[in-house]
Design an enzyme around this catalytic site. Structure first.
Site, short mmCIF file in Angstrom:
data_model
loop_
_atom_site.label_atom_id
_atom_site.label_comp_id
_atom_site.label_asym_id
_atom_site.label_seq_id
_atom_site.Cartn_x
_atom_site.Cartn_y
_atom_site.Cartn_z
CG HIS A 103 12.48 9.34 0.50
ND1 HIS A 103 11.17 9.92 0.99
CD2 HIS A 103 12.79 8.51 1.68
CE1 HIS A 103 10.98 9.82 1.88
NE2 HIS A 103 11.51 8.77 2.47
CG ASP A 127 8.83 11.57 -3.66
OD1 ASP A 127 8.47 10.94 -2.58
OD2 ASP A 127 9.63 12.50 -3.23
CD GLU A 159 1.93 4.24 3.23
OE1 GLU A 159 1.48 4.75 4.00
OE2 GLU A 159 2.02 2.93 2.66
P1 GH3 Z 1 2.19 -1.40 5.05
O1 GH3 Z 1 2.09 -2.42 4.15
O2 GH3 Z 1 1.79 -2.14 6.49
O3 GH3 Z 1 1.31 -0.22 4.64
O4 GH3 Z 1 3.82 -1.23 5.14
P2 GH3 Z 1 4.38 0.24 4.89
O5 GH3 Z 1 5.79 0.18 5.10
O6 GH3 Z 1 3.83 0.73 3.76
O7 GH3 Z 1 3.83 1.26 6.10
P3 GH3 Z 1 4.39 2.11 6.94
O8 GH3 Z 1 3.39 2.87 7.55
O9 GH3 Z 1 5.31 1.71 8.03
O10 GH3 Z 1 5.58 2.81 5.99
C1 GH3 Z 1 4.84 3.92 5.20
C2 GH3 Z 1 6.46 4.54 4.64
O11 GH3 Z 1 6.00 5.55 3.69
C3 GH3 Z 1 7.14 5.46 5.54
C4 GH3 Z 1 7.58 6.56 4.77
O12 GH3 Z 1 8.75 6.63 4.66
C5 GH3 Z 1 6.85 6.53 3.42
N1 GH3 Z 1 6.50 7.56 2.96
C6 GH3 Z 1 5.45 8.39 3.44
N2 GH3 Z 1 5.15 9.41 2.60
C7 GH3 Z 1 6.09 9.36 1.88
C8 GH3 Z 1 6.60 10.42 0.61
O13 GH3 Z 1 5.88 11.49 0.27
N3 GH3 Z 1 7.41 9.83 -0.34
C9 GH3 Z 1 8.27 8.72 0.21
N4 GH3 Z 1 9.07 8.47 -1.01
N5 GH3 Z 1 7.89 8.07 0.79
C10 GH3 Z 1 6.96 8.33 1.95
MG MG Z 2 1.57 1.39 3.47
MG MG Z 3 0.64 4.03 5.69
#
Ligand code: GH3
Ligand code: MG
Ligand code: MG
Length: 340
Positions: free
Chosen positions: A212, A216, A242
């Protein structure tokens, strides 16, 4: 002092405001009442020292300019001195005008000045009052900026999205105080706003592979690249996770496409520490005041969904997809969602 109760009233209403721009309106209005200047200006310079925003108050009329701000040489020179010293600078321009430039604040991407033009030298009390008001403004700017920013990236957060839409569509901030504002955005009537919803590709994999903390860092670097890429007057939000929303203003769709495409390519070309290559997909739609806000977001989201399911790492325009029969239109009707 007979003005004291009135001033306190003004301070109370100033500090009830929760929007930086409205705060600036209120600051100028308060100063106008107490100092009686010929003209008041808030001028913002971007990180390259170029004027990017000007709010003026002249004879009860506000004007906002974002483009083509021309600053007279005499003011530019004075601003340079104020930038260096951070102290007010005062000079007699001619027999009827005295110019005073105040340093308001220096934020991450902008430096803000107050320029007063008066027919008389400011009294000690006037200067004291102005300094006090600027102090209140500075503190509030810090508080408001904090509340309006995303903690990790420093970009505007989703809460501020509605305010920005209102500013764009109604060309004025929402206010209980009916101020007369003219927004000088661009002389060309074809100018339009485009909203892009950008989402990192396979971000889950980055978190899963590197952890993570690296995830970040990618988000942080990504937002910095975004800030460097788009202009000072474009609107950048971290919408959540994201996902980012970018609102740009261009003369036509082709230029909008170029701007988003350049950004996508820049991300693709960037080497992120440890993680290496990261890509983004962007769904874009044209903004139009006749379309509900929820519909605009839905259209950008649809275009993004299409991009994701057709190879990722690309920019898709809703209007193009629609014209080519690749997606269908859904509209929100009034009653289903909140109006502006
Ligand atoms: P896609 O290309 O379809 O967008 O695939 P993806 O893996 O990016 O999409 P998905 O929505 O399945 O996953 C998004 C991930 O983003 C899940 C979560 O763990 C991560 N995420 C969301 N917010 C944060 C954050 O603030 N910090 C970190 N490190 N990860 C985050
Ligand atoms: Mg994504
Ligand atoms: Mg997303």
């Amino acid at each position: 002092m007979t003005t004291t109760p009135r001033l306190l009233d003004k301070l109370v209403s100033m500090t009830a405001i929760h929007d930086v721009e409205l705060m600036e309106f209120s600051l100028l209005k308060t100063m106008e009442e107490f100092i009686r200047p010929q003209e008041l200006l808030i001028l913002k310079l971007d990180r390259n020292g170029q004027p990017c925003y000007q709010l003026s108050l002249r004879q009860d009329k506000y004007e906002i300019a974002l483009d083509g701000i021309s600053i007279p040489e005499e003011i530019l020179m004075a601003i340079e001195i104020v930038r260096r010293t951070k102290q007010p600078f005062n000079r007699q321009v001619d027999s009827t005008r005295i110019l005073t430039i105040w340093h308001i604040l220096q934020a991450k991407s902008q430096e803000v000045f107050l320029i007063t033009t008066t027919s008389h030298q400011l009294s000690k009390l006037d200067s004291y009052l102005t300094n006090g008001l600027l102090g209140v403004y500075r503190n509030f700017f810090a508080v408001l900026s904090e509340a309006q920013r995303d903690q990790l990236t420093g970009l505007a957060n989703r809460k501020t999205f509605d305010d920005v839409i209102n500013k764009i569509y109604f060309q004025r901030p929402l206010s209980t105080d009916p101020v007369q504002v003219e927004r000088r955005i661009d002389s060309d009537d074809n100018v339009g706003f485009w909203l892009g919803m950008a989402d990192l590709d396979n971000f889950k994999r980055i978190n899963d592979t590197w952890g993570h903390l690296y995830g970040d860092e990618v988000l942080l670097l990504m937002s910095q690249l975004m800030q460097g890429h788009f202009r000072e007057n474009d609107y950048l939000f971290r919408f959540g996770g994201e996902e980012f929303v970018i609102i740009i203003r261009t003369l036509n769709e082709e230029l909008a496409f170029k701007a988003f495409e350049r950004f996508r390519a820049a991300i693709e070309a960037h080497q992120f520490p440890q993680v290496g290559q990261v890509t983004i997909s962007i769904g874009v739609t044209k903004m139009d005041p006749s379309i509900f806000k929820a519909t605009i977001l839905d259209r950008a989201d649809k275009a993004l969904y299409y991009a994701k399911h057709n190879g990722r790492n690309q920019v898709c325009f809703f209007e193009n997809l629609l014209n080519n029969g690749l997606i269908e239109k859904t509209e929100f009707k009034s009653g289903e969602i909140e109006l502006f």
